[in-house]
Each structure stands twice: as structure tokens, then as C-alpha cells.
Motif scaffolding. Structure first.
Motif, PDB file in Angstrom:
ATOM      1  N   LEU A  97      14.726   2.293  -0.514  1.00 52.62           N
ATOM      2  CA  LEU A  97      15.868   3.053  -1.020  1.00 52.62           C
ATOM      3  C   LEU A  97      17.166   2.263  -0.902  1.00 52.62           C
ATOM      4  O   LEU A  97      18.031   2.343  -1.773  1.00 52.62           O
ATOM      5  N   ALA A  98      17.290   1.488   0.173  1.00 48.61           N
ATOM      6  CA  ALA A  98      18.508   0.686   0.360  1.00 48.61           C
ATOM      7  C   ALA A  98      18.625  -0.395  -0.701  1.00 48.61           C
ATOM      8  O   ALA A  98      19.735  -0.801  -1.079  1.00 48.61           O
ATOM      9  N   GLU A  99      17.489  -0.872  -1.189  1.00 45.27           N
ATOM     10  CA  GLU A  99      17.482  -1.951  -2.177  1.00 45.27           C
ATOM     11  C   GLU A  99      17.435  -1.434  -3.610  1.00 45.27           C
ATOM     12  O   GLU A  99      17.522  -2.220  -4.563  1.00 45.27           O
ATOM     13  N   ALA A 100      17.265  -0.127  -3.784  1.00 45.84           N
ATOM     14  CA  ALA A 100      17.065   0.429  -5.123  1.00 45.84           C
ATOM     15  C   ALA A 100      18.310   0.273  -5.984  1.00 45.84           C
ATOM     16  O   ALA A 100      19.439   0.454  -5.537  1.00 45.84           O
ATOM     17  N   ASP A 101      18.090  -0.070  -7.246  1.00 45.55           N
ATOM     18  CA  ASP A 101      19.145  -0.056  -8.250  1.00 45.55           C
ATOM     19  C   ASP A 101      18.523   0.407  -9.561  1.00 45.55           C
ATOM     20  O   ASP A 101      17.391   0.874  -9.590  1.00 45.55           O
ATOM     21  N   ASP A 102      19.247   0.286 -10.648  1.00 45.49           N
ATOM     22  CA  ASP A 102      18.752   0.814 -11.917  1.00 45.49           C
ATOM     23  C   ASP A 102      17.544   0.055 -12.452  1.00 45.49           C
ATOM     24  O   ASP A 102      16.790   0.582 -13.270  1.00 45.49           O
ATOM     25  N   ASP A 103      17.355  -1.181 -12.013  1.00 39.92           N
ATOM     26  CA  ASP A 103      16.314  -2.019 -12.594  1.00 39.92           C
ATOM     27  C   ASP A 103      15.146  -2.303 -11.665  1.00 39.92           C
ATOM     28  O   ASP A 103      14.102  -2.766 -12.113  1.00 39.92           O
ATOM     29  N   TRP A 104      15.300  -2.045 -10.371  1.00 36.36           N
ATOM     30  CA  TRP A 104      14.246  -2.460  -9.442  1.00 36.36           C
ATOM     31  C   TRP A 104      14.225  -1.558  -8.216  1.00 36.36           C
ATOM     32  O   TRP A 104      15.271  -1.198  -7.675  1.00 36.36           O
ATOM     33  N   VAL A 105      13.034  -1.171  -7.809  1.00 34.78           N
ATOM     34  CA  VAL A 105      12.831  -0.411  -6.579  1.00 34.78           C
ATOM     35  C   VAL A 105      11.707  -1.084  -5.814  1.00 34.78           C
ATOM     36  O   VAL A 105      10.679  -1.450  -6.398  1.00 34.78           O
ATOM     37  N   GLY A 106      11.888  -1.262  -4.510  1.00 34.68           N
ATOM     38  CA  GLY A 106      10.876  -1.921  -3.708  1.00 34.68           C
ATOM     39  C   GLY A 106       9.573  -1.142  -3.653  1.00 34.68           C
ATOM     40  O   GLY A 106       9.534   0.060  -3.944  1.00 34.68           O
ATOM     41  N   GLU A 107       8.512  -1.828  -3.256  1.00 32.78           N
ATOM     42  CA  GLU A 107       7.186  -1.221  -3.202  1.00 32.78           C
ATOM     43  C   GLU A 107       6.613  -1.239  -1.790  1.00 32.78           C
ATOM     44  O   GLU A 107       5.406  -1.059  -1.596  1.00 32.78           O
ATOM     45  N   SER A 108       7.471  -1.406  -0.790  1.00 30.78           N
ATOM     46  CA  SER A 108       7.003  -1.476   0.592  1.00 30.78           C
ATOM     47  C   SER A 108       6.399  -0.165   1.057  1.00 30.78           C
ATOM     48  O   SER A 108       5.381  -0.136   1.758  1.00 30.78           O
ATOM     49  N   ALA A 109       7.017   0.952   0.681  1.00 26.76           N
ATOM     50  CA  ALA A 109       6.494   2.254   1.108  1.00 26.76           C
ATOM     51  C   ALA A 109       5.103   2.484   0.535  1.00 26.76           C
ATOM     52  O   ALA A 109       4.221   3.013   1.217  1.00 26.76           O
ATOM     53  N   GLU A 110       4.898   2.097  -0.722  1.00 28.46           N
ATOM     54  CA  GLU A 110       3.571   2.255  -1.300  1.00 28.46           C
ATOM     55  C   GLU A 110       2.546   1.415  -0.547  1.00 28.46           C
ATOM     56  O   GLU A 110       1.410   1.854  -0.322  1.00 28.46           O
ATOM     57  N   SER A 111       2.916   0.207  -0.156  1.00 25.97           N
ATOM     58  CA  SER A 111       1.988  -0.668   0.561  1.00 25.97           C
ATOM     59  C   SER A 111       1.537  -0.035   1.876  1.00 25.97           C
ATOM     60  O   SER A 111       0.351  -0.060   2.221  1.00 25.97           O
ATOM     61  N   VAL A 112       2.489   0.527   2.624  1.00 28.68           N
ATOM     62  CA  VAL A 112       2.135   1.172   3.883  1.00 28.68           C
ATOM     63  C   VAL A 112       1.304   2.424   3.622  1.00 28.68           C
ATOM     64  O   VAL A 112       0.318   2.694   4.322  1.00 28.68           O
ATOM     65  N   LEU A 113       1.665   3.182   2.606  1.00 27.64           N
ATOM     66  CA  LEU A 113       0.922   4.385   2.255  1.00 27.64           C
ATOM     67  C   LEU A 113      -0.520   4.043   1.884  1.00 27.64           C
ATOM     68  O   LEU A 113      -1.470   4.700   2.335  1.00 27.64           O
ATOM     69  N   CYS A 114      -0.688   3.003   1.085  1.00 24.05           N
ATOM     70  CA  CYS A 114      -2.034   2.573   0.691  1.00 24.05           C
ATOM     71  C   CYS A 114      -2.808   2.079   1.910  1.00 24.05           C
ATOM     72  O   CYS A 114      -4.005   2.364   2.055  1.00 24.05           O
ATOM     73  N   GLY A 115      -2.139   1.341   2.791  1.00 20.89           N
ATOM     74  CA  GLY A 115      -2.799   0.878   4.014  1.00 20.89           C
ATOM     75  C   GLY A 115      -3.268   2.040   4.872  1.00 20.89           C
ATOM     76  O   GLY A 115      -4.373   2.022   5.415  1.00 20.89           O
ATOM     77  N   ALA A 116      -2.420   3.067   4.972  1.00 24.30           N
ATOM     78  CA  ALA A 116      -2.801   4.257   5.738  1.00 24.30           C
ATOM     79  C   ALA A 116      -4.024   4.921   5.124  1.00 24.30           C
ATOM     80  O   ALA A 116      -4.932   5.382   5.833  1.00 24.30           O
ATOM     81  N   ALA A 117      -4.066   4.958   3.800  1.00 27.77           N
ATOM     82  CA  ALA A 117      -5.222   5.545   3.117  1.00 27.77           C
ATOM     83  C   ALA A 117      -6.474   4.721   3.365  1.00 27.77           C
ATOM     84  O   ALA A 117      -7.565   5.273   3.557  1.00 27.77           O
TER      85      ALA A 117
END
Length: 213
Positions: free
Chosen positions: A137-157
Motif C-alpha cells: 500500500l505504501a508503494e501503490a500508485d496509479d500504475d503499479w501495486v506491489g505483490e508481496s501480500a499475495e506472495s505471503v498469502l499464497c505461501g500460507a495457503a
């Protein structure tokens, strides 16, 4: 400048990490076994002769990538786990992907570990997800959003953890940029590691497929 939520997340994840170090304070293994034709390429000697908290990401990367396939077993994985997790949050550029790191828990039969150890790991994963989300969220702008949360979520799964708690977090209006990014990439542009977590992917799909309604 780091956001307040990112700073809080960093403090929380390091507190959870110290709990992992306490719970998994095992003696250094006498040896790390592996496939005879592969063990020499994994650099396991340095894992046994270097103080745990001084092991580099590169040294651990070779071990983690082959753990439970060509090198290592449950006892050495449990010994190395605190440092593996520490490198994952403090030096991600030299760490294995969260999907790989957390996915090793299933291979280590962590569902059979003592409850206090499992609880420490769940606390850490929760704090890791919150940190990753705040960074995205801190890095989010109109053109790019990070995918770190998805990586951790997928790892948890991949570790067979239920995702409901974190999926509710993504539904919080504050997390809207990350959720919208996930919906835009669903299904074909999400992490390929979801293929190894069908139950978790169904949970995620139930949220993301709402875009199609």
C-alpha cells in the motif's frame, strides 16, 4: 519515508520472529543429509559452522530451494527455520520467495509439531502478511501495486493455513488498491504457486471472482 503502518508492521513481525527463535532454539545438527549427487552443491557445511543468526541469504537460498527434495530433513529445517524467516523479511532480495519458504512447512509435517510452535509460526505469518500489505500500500500508485501480500498469502495457503482471516483483511477499504490489483490479475496473472494450493485458491477465488458478477 516509511508509513506509520509499515513501521508498526516491522516492529510486530520482528517481535513474532523473536518468538520463533525462542521456540525453535535447537542445537546445531551434527550433519545435514542429502542426495549424494546433489549435497555437494548445496553448501551445507557453512550452515553447520556459521552461527545461526549470521547465516547469509545466499547460503540459505541453496538449502531452502532443495529442502526435502535433494537435501535436508525435518530436524535441520527446524533448526534453520528462524534464520530462514528472518532473511525472508530483512533481506528478501537474497531469500527464496515466501511461497517457497512457507510451502516447506507442509513438507516438514508442521501440523504435527507442538501447539506452541505452530502458534508461534501462525503469529509470525500473520505479522508478515500485515507487513507485506502495508508495504504494498505504501508503494501503490496509479500504475503499479506491489505483490508481496499475495506472495505471503499464497505461501500460507501452501502451508495449509486457512486464509479467511487475511481475505477479510483484504476486504477492508484501506486495502482496496491491493484487492483491486489482485482482481485485475485474476486468474491468469497470479502467482503460479497457487497451483500447489487448490484449497487456498478456491478461498481466494471466492473473493476475487466477484469482479465477474
Amino acid at each position: 519515508m516509511a508509513s506509520h503502518s509499515s513501521v508498526r508492521g516491522d516492529i510486530a513481525v520482528h517481535e513474532a520472529l523473536e518468538a520463533i527463535y525462542r521456540e525453535f532454539a535447537h542445537p546445531t545438527p551434527s550433519a545435514i543429509e542429502g542426495c549424494p549427487c546433489c549435497i555437494s552443491t548445496r553448501g551445507v557445511d557453512v550452515l553447520l559452522t556459521t552461527p545461526l543468526r549470521e547465516l547469509s541469504g545466499q547460503a540459505l537460498w541453496r538449502y531452502v530451494s532443495g529442502a526435502f527434495y535433494t537435501v535436508g530433513g525435518e530436524s535441520d529445517f527446524r533448526y534453520l527455520l528462524p534464520r530462514i524467516l528472518e532473511v525472508s523479511i530483512d533481506d528478501p532480495g537474497n531469500a527464496n520467495d515466501p511461497e517457497i519458504v512457507l510451502g516447506k512447512l507442509r513438507l516438514a509435517n508442521w501440523d504435527r509439531w507442538p501447539i506452541h510452535e505452530r502458534q508461534a509460526i501462525e503469529w509470525f505469518v500473520d505479522a508478515w502478511f500485515e507487513l507485506a500489505l502495508s508495504q504494498d500500500l505504501a508503494e501503490a500508485d496509479d500504475d503499479w501495486v506491489g505483490e508481496s501480500a499475495e506472495s505471503v498469502l499464497c505461501g500460507a495457503a501452501r502451508a495449509d493455513l486457512p486464509l479467511s482471516h487475511w481475505l477479510l483483511r483484504l476486504l477492508d477499504p484501506v486495502a482496496a488498491p491491493v484487492l483491486e490489483n489482485l482482481k485485475e490479475r485474476f486468474p491468469g496473472q497470479l502467482s503460479t504457486f497457487w497451483e500447489d494450493a487448490p484449497t487456498g485458491f478456491r478461498e481466494l477465488s471466492a473473493v476475487l471472482a466477484e469482479k465477474q458478477a
